[in-house]
Design a protein around this motif. Structure first.
Motif, PDB file in Angstrom:
ATOM      1  N   GLN A  12       0.716  -1.375  -0.063  1.00  0.00           N
ATOM      2  CA  GLN A  12      -0.020  -0.044   0.029  1.00  0.00           C
ATOM      3  C   GLN A  12       0.857   1.453   0.541  1.00  0.00           C
ATOM      4  O   GLN A  12      -0.153   2.295  -0.489  1.00  0.00           O
ATOM      5  N   LEU A  13       2.126   1.328   0.151  1.00  0.00           N
ATOM      6  CA  LEU A  13       2.531   2.207   0.447  1.00  0.00           C
ATOM      7  C   LEU A  13       3.013   3.390  -0.528  1.00  0.00           C
ATOM      8  O   LEU A  13       2.993   4.741  -0.773  1.00  0.00           O
ATOM      9  N   PHE A  14       2.993   3.104  -1.882  1.00  0.00           N
ATOM     10  CA  PHE A  14       2.686   3.852  -3.156  1.00  0.00           C
ATOM     11  C   PHE A  14       0.885   3.544  -3.941  1.00  0.00           C
ATOM     12  O   PHE A  14       1.316   4.062  -5.408  1.00  0.00           O
ATOM     13  N   SER A  15       0.216   3.152  -2.995  1.00  0.00           N
ATOM     14  CA  SER A  15      -0.516   2.744  -3.396  1.00  0.00           C
ATOM     15  C   SER A  15      -1.960   4.410  -3.966  1.00  0.00           C
ATOM     16  O   SER A  15      -1.109   5.496  -3.222  1.00  0.00           O
ATOM     17  N   PRO A  16      -2.448   4.137  -5.040  1.00  0.00           N
ATOM     18  CA  PRO A  16      -3.068   5.707  -4.643  1.00  0.00           C
ATOM     19  C   PRO A  16      -3.571   6.349  -3.311  1.00  0.00           C
ATOM     20  O   PRO A  16      -3.980   7.677  -3.177  1.00  0.00           O
ATOM     21  N   GLU A  17      -4.156   5.570  -2.485  1.00  0.00           N
ATOM     22  CA  GLU A  17      -4.965   5.877  -1.170  1.00  0.00           C
ATOM     23  C   GLU A  17      -3.607   6.739  -0.737  1.00  0.00           C
ATOM     24  O   GLU A  17      -3.211   7.542   0.341  1.00  0.00           O
ATOM     25  N   PHE A  18      -2.400   6.028  -0.629  1.00  0.00           N
ATOM     26  CA  PHE A  18      -1.510   6.404  -0.091  1.00  0.00           C
ATOM     27  C   PHE A  18      -0.634   7.663  -0.471  1.00  0.00           C
ATOM     28  O   PHE A  18       0.229   8.513  -0.216  1.00  0.00           O
ATOM     29  N   ARG A  19      -0.652   7.811  -1.511  1.00  0.00           N
ATOM     30  CA  ARG A  19      -0.159   8.870  -2.420  1.00  0.00           C
ATOM     31  C   ARG A  19      -0.081  10.426  -2.314  1.00  0.00           C
ATOM     32  O   ARG A  19       1.274  11.060  -1.855  1.00  0.00           O
ATOM     33  N   SER A  20      -0.993  11.266  -1.340  1.00  0.00           N
ATOM     34  CA  SER A  20      -0.855  12.553  -0.871  1.00  0.00           C
ATOM     35  C   SER A  20      -0.230  12.417   0.163  1.00  0.00           C
ATOM     36  O   SER A  20       0.902  13.415   0.414  1.00  0.00           O
ATOM     37  N   VAL A  21      -0.048  11.059   1.550  1.00  0.00           N
ATOM     38  CA  VAL A  21       0.220  11.060   2.384  1.00  0.00           C
ATOM     39  C   VAL A  21       1.476  11.407   2.415  1.00  0.00           C
ATOM     40  O   VAL A  21       2.236  11.926   2.729  1.00  0.00           O
ATOM     41  N   ALA A 102      -4.020   5.165   8.698  1.00  0.00           N
ATOM     42  CA  ALA A 102      -5.012   4.307   9.272  1.00  0.00           C
ATOM     43  C   ALA A 102      -6.158   4.553   8.824  1.00  0.00           C
ATOM     44  O   ALA A 102      -6.430   3.465   8.016  1.00  0.00           O
ATOM     45  N   GLU A 103      -6.795   5.188   8.380  1.00  0.00           N
ATOM     46  CA  GLU A 103      -8.140   5.583   7.528  1.00  0.00           C
ATOM     47  C   GLU A 103      -7.867   4.883   6.516  1.00  0.00           C
ATOM     48  O   GLU A 103      -9.325   4.813   5.794  1.00  0.00           O
ATOM     49  N   ALA A 104      -7.044   5.318   5.641  1.00  0.00           N
ATOM     50  CA  ALA A 104      -6.366   5.129   4.471  1.00  0.00           C
ATOM     51  C   ALA A 104      -6.339   3.592   4.170  1.00  0.00           C
ATOM     52  O   ALA A 104      -7.386   2.425   3.502  1.00  0.00           O
ATOM     53  N   VAL A 105      -5.635   3.100   5.050  1.00  0.00           N
ATOM     54  CA  VAL A 105      -5.843   1.534   4.739  1.00  0.00           C
ATOM     55  C   VAL A 105      -7.080   0.864   5.378  1.00  0.00           C
ATOM     56  O   VAL A 105      -8.030   0.051   5.221  1.00  0.00           O
ATOM     57  N   GLU A 106      -8.054   1.089   6.630  1.00  0.00           N
ATOM     58  CA  GLU A 106      -9.133   1.205   6.992  1.00  0.00           C
ATOM     59  C   GLU A 106     -10.381   1.054   5.902  1.00  0.00           C
ATOM     60  O   GLU A 106     -10.914   0.208   5.673  1.00  0.00           O
ATOM     61  N   ARG A 107     -10.509   1.698   5.153  1.00  0.00           N
ATOM     62  CA  ARG A 107     -11.257   2.156   4.177  1.00  0.00           C
ATOM     63  C   ARG A 107     -11.072   1.175   3.290  1.00  0.00           C
ATOM     64  O   ARG A 107     -11.334   0.490   1.855  1.00  0.00           O
ATOM     65  N   ALA A 108      -9.431   1.220   3.255  1.00  0.00           N
ATOM     66  CA  ALA A 108      -8.971   0.093   1.668  1.00  0.00           C
ATOM     67  C   ALA A 108      -9.568  -1.022   1.975  1.00  0.00           C
ATOM     68  O   ALA A 108      -9.717  -2.112   1.126  1.00  0.00           O
ATOM     69  N   LEU A 209      14.825   4.129   2.252  1.00  0.00           N
ATOM     70  CA  LEU A 209      13.514   3.551   1.942  1.00  0.00           C
ATOM     71  C   LEU A 209      13.345   3.994   3.574  1.00  0.00           C
ATOM     72  O   LEU A 209      12.107   3.845   3.874  1.00  0.00           O
ATOM     73  N   ASN A 210      13.920   3.572   4.810  1.00  0.00           N
ATOM     74  CA  ASN A 210      13.966   4.643   5.824  1.00  0.00           C
ATOM     75  C   ASN A 210      13.075   6.026   6.010  1.00  0.00           C
ATOM     76  O   ASN A 210      12.396   5.915   7.247  1.00  0.00           O
ATOM     77  N   LEU A 211      13.191   6.725   4.852  1.00  0.00           N
ATOM     78  CA  LEU A 211      12.185   8.033   5.209  1.00  0.00           C
ATOM     79  C   LEU A 211      10.689   7.297   4.784  1.00  0.00           C
ATOM     80  O   LEU A 211       9.577   8.221   5.431  1.00  0.00           O
ATOM     81  N   LEU A 212      10.477   6.502   4.613  1.00  0.00           N
ATOM     82  CA  LEU A 212       9.179   5.811   4.564  1.00  0.00           C
ATOM     83  C   LEU A 212       9.076   4.851   6.113  1.00  0.00           C
ATOM     84  O   LEU A 212       7.773   4.209   5.941  1.00  0.00           O
ATOM     85  N   THR A 213       9.494   5.015   7.145  1.00  0.00           N
ATOM     86  CA  THR A 213       9.128   4.386   7.924  1.00  0.00           C
ATOM     87  C   THR A 213       8.253   4.931   8.568  1.00  0.00           C
ATOM     88  O   THR A 213       7.507   3.208   9.226  1.00  0.00           O
ATOM     89  N   PRO A 214       7.901   5.692   9.102  1.00  0.00           N
ATOM     90  CA  PRO A 214       6.506   5.968   9.903  1.00  0.00           C
ATOM     91  C   PRO A 214       5.193   5.220   9.324  1.00  0.00           C
ATOM     92  O   PRO A 214       3.893   5.117   9.405  1.00  0.00           O
ATOM     93  N   LEU A 215       4.840   5.292   7.556  1.00  0.00           N
ATOM     94  CA  LEU A 215       3.537   5.152   6.322  1.00  0.00           C
ATOM     95  C   LEU A 215       3.770   3.703   6.739  1.00  0.00           C
ATOM     96  O   LEU A 215       2.725   3.353   7.053  1.00  0.00           O
ATOM     97  N   PHE A 216       5.086   2.947   6.866  1.00  0.00           N
ATOM     98  CA  PHE A 216       4.727   1.323   6.577  1.00  0.00           C
ATOM     99  C   PHE A 216       4.977   1.002   8.242  1.00  0.00           C
ATOM    100  O   PHE A 216       3.685  -0.048   8.277  1.00  0.00           O
TER     101      PHE A 216
END
Length: 242
Positions: A12-21, A102-108, A209-216
């Protein structure tokens, strides 16, 4: 359970739901790191260079070489310092957007489940500062332990695995239950949460890649919390023995 949560989060890291965040977090993180770099460089120039010039006033050639060497050492030191700051800076920046993740994950992935409750703005800021403090403390402890023979890199994974696993799992759980219940749930599954934290620590150890750690980490712990919650619902309730 853990590997499934990690795989789903990575997907989900590079999915459209995550893109904005993703772009908001990355942009603010890079700006913050650039500000840190400039601030540290100015501090060095202000503290060290006048001292070098005053130390060898009669030997301008040597003073020039000394300044060059000092600047080179400082540049390496600044690069190491910024590298060490990546984790805490991304933690505090992404901490402001964890509810969006969290909302993007729960919604998807869990559209039929009741949505989680967003953390109030003030508490969100407190959580961001807490994530920052936890990551800084964890990395300082790990850095000190790296100097102890026989511990070395394992210290980084153990300390960050525990702290990151605990904090991000409790965040995911707090969207659906009071803080005390979230902590109790984490305690009941401490081993699973710690192993999941080790996966996050391994992600944190990869440069860039560690720049994305909190999102992951946030996405992974949402998945893990959902899996643990489902397992607890299916488990037979314990009756007191007569």
């Amino acid at each position: 359970m853990i590997l499934d949560a990690a795989r789903d989060a990575a997907r989900q890291l590079f999915s459209p739901e995550f893109r904005s965040v993703f772009f908001k977090t990355l942009g603010l993180t890079l700006l913050a790191l650039a500000a840190f770099w400039l601030g540290l460089k100015e501090l060095f120039d202000w503290l060290a260079l006048p001292w070098i010039d005053a130390l060898l006033p009669g030997f301008p050639a040597w003073a020039g070489w000394l300044s060059f060497i000092a600047a080179l050492v400082a540049g390496i030191g600044l690069a190491i310092g910024v590298a060490l700051l990546i984790a805490p800076v991304t933690a505090i920046v992404a901490g402001l957007f964890l509810d969006d993740i969290a909302e993007a994950v729960e919604r998807a992935d869990y559209p039929s489940d009741p949505p989680g409750r967003p953390v109030p703005p003030l508490q969100s800021i407190v959580l961001a500062l807490k994530f920052f403090a936890v990551v800084v403390a964890g990395n300082l402890v790990a850095l000190l332990l790296l100097l102890v023979p026989g511990i070395n890199v394992g210290a980084f994974f153990l300390v960050n695995g525990y702290l990151l696993g605990r904090e991000f799992f409790e965040f995911a759980a707090m969207r659906f239950r009071p803080e005390a219940d979230a902590k109790a749930m984490r305690a009941r599954h401490a081993g699973t949460v710690f192993l999941a934290g080790l996966v996050i620590a391994a992600f944190l150890a990869v440069p860039l890649l560690n720049l994305l750690t909190p999102l992951f980490a946030a996405a992974m712990m949402v998945h893990l919390h959902k899996a643990i919650e489902a397992a607890e619902r299916k488990a037979p309730s314990r009756r007191p023995s007569s």
